[in-house]
Design an enzyme around this catalytic site. Structure first.
Site, PDB file in Angstrom:
ATOM      1  N   HIS A   1     -14.458  -2.786   7.968  1.00  0.00           N
ATOM      2  CA  HIS A   1     -14.156  -3.670   6.837  1.00  0.00           C
ATOM      3  C   HIS A   1     -12.714  -4.171   6.906  1.00  0.00           C
ATOM      4  CE1 HIS A   1     -13.464   0.557   6.221  1.00  0.00           C
ATOM      5  NE2 HIS A   1     -12.559   0.303   5.305  1.00  0.00           N
TER       6      HIS A   1
ATOM      7  N   PHE B   1      -9.092   8.757   7.834  1.00  0.00           N
ATOM      8  CA  PHE B   1      -8.634   9.219   6.517  1.00  0.00           C
ATOM      9  C   PHE B   1      -9.747   8.963   5.507  1.00  0.00           C
ATOM     10  CE2 PHE B   1      -7.664   4.743   6.662  1.00  0.00           C
ATOM     11  CZ  PHE B   1      -7.884   4.294   5.367  1.00  0.00           C
ATOM     12  N   GLY B   2      -9.494   9.383   4.270  1.00  0.00           N
ATOM     13  CA  GLY B   2     -10.426   9.071   3.186  1.00  0.00           C
ATOM     14  C   GLY B   2     -11.829   9.599   3.459  1.00  0.00           C
TER      15      GLY B   2
ATOM     16  N   THR C   1       0.835  -1.202   0.000  1.00  0.00           N
ATOM     17  CA  THR C   1       0.000   0.000   0.000  1.00  0.00           C
ATOM     18  C   THR C   1       0.864   1.244   0.000  1.00  0.00           C
ATOM     19  OG1 THR C   1      -1.811   1.151   1.137  1.00  0.00           O
ATOM     20  CG2 THR C   1      -0.162   0.146   2.543  1.00  0.00           C
TER      21      THR C   1
ATOM     22  N   ASP D   1      -7.801  -3.808  -1.061  1.00  0.00           N
ATOM     23  CA  ASP D   1      -8.533  -2.899  -1.943  1.00  0.00           C
ATOM     24  C   ASP D   1      -9.906  -2.663  -1.344  1.00  0.00           C
ATOM     25  OD1 ASP D   1      -8.100  -1.298  -4.322  1.00  0.00           O
ATOM     26  OD2 ASP D   1      -9.871  -2.301  -5.091  1.00  0.00           O
ATOM     27  N   THR D   2     -10.249  -1.391  -1.210  1.00  0.00           N
ATOM     28  CA  THR D   2     -11.476  -0.999  -0.513  1.00  0.00           C
ATOM     29  C   THR D   2     -12.325  -0.126  -1.421  1.00  0.00           C
ATOM     30  OG1 THR D   2     -10.420  -1.114   1.659  1.00  0.00           O
ATOM     31  CG2 THR D   2     -12.344   0.299   1.477  1.00  0.00           C
TER      32      THR D   2
END
Ligand code: ITT
Length: 197
Positions: A181, A152-153, A8, A69-70
């Protein structure tokens, strides 16, 4: 101690994975092994992209590694941004721009539109050259505006179903990891690895 490369470039994910996996794991980054370019993600599904990222590191280093992967799926947007969550607004992984676009696309659907949403995550582990995948999800909804400074995000606009209306950016890292998740998929990975020992 299990040593794994986490494929990542996202520092938020790295911090969470270290906390979730705990002291029995030592995580290296691609940069630690001289991989400084962005790892390509060109698949159509989370599973494909997750495999592509882990394989990229495995082929270059031969090390045991994993990738995450999200995607964020919003009901009134027919599951968008989904697999395109990182580059929703632009090509630059700009969290703020992604949130602005997300809120405005939902607004356009009108006041009755369903703001229900979920994160889905696929973790791909490559261990001794063999591939294993683990999934996780977290259900919630999209807030009308940003709130909170942690995480984050999309965390400032994601309200999980279980913490009384707080966004993920308003709860502790531990509370997020307990239901997230990423927590679910990485705990499955850790349990599987433990079963192999
Ligand atoms: P790597 O591929 O380098 O791991 P990325 O940020 O490109 O990092 P993804 O494609 O998996 O990772 O992420 C999709 C988007 O969803 C991206 O904008 C992330 O910031 C966001 N995201 C992922 N996990 C999240 C989480 O737990 N909370 C909020 N946003 C998240």
């Amino acid at each position: 101690m299990i040593q794994l490369v986490f494929a990542t470039g996202n520092k938020g994910k790295l911090a969470e994975a270290s906390d979730i996996l705990g002291p029995g794991f030592q995580l290296l980054t691609p940069a630690d092994l001289g991989i400084t370019e962005e790892i390509p993600e060109t698949g159509d599904t989370l599973a494909q992209n997750s495999l592509q990222k882990a394989m990229y590191v495995y082929e270059r280093t031969g090390r045991d590694c994993f990738a995450d992967d999200t995607g964020l799926e919003v009901d009134c947007l027919d599951g968008a941004p989904g697999v395109h969550s990182a580059r929703y607004a632009s090509d630059g992984h700009d969290f703020d721009a992604n949130i602005v676009k997300l809120l405005s696309e939902i607004e356009k659907k009108g006041p009755g539109a369903s703001r229900k949403a979920r994160f889905r995550c696929v973790v791909t582990l490559i261990i001794s050259g063999s591939v294993h995948q683990f999934e996780g999800r977290m259900d919630g909804s999209i807030a009308p505006a940003k709130s909170g400074t942690r995480g984050f995000g999309y965390d400032p606009v994601f309200v999980p179903d279980v913490y009384g209306g707080k966004t993920l950016a308003e709860v502790s890292e531990e509370d997020k990891n307990n239901i997230s998740h990423r927590g679910e998929s990485l705990r499955s990975m850790a349990a599987w690895l433990k079963g192999q020992q």
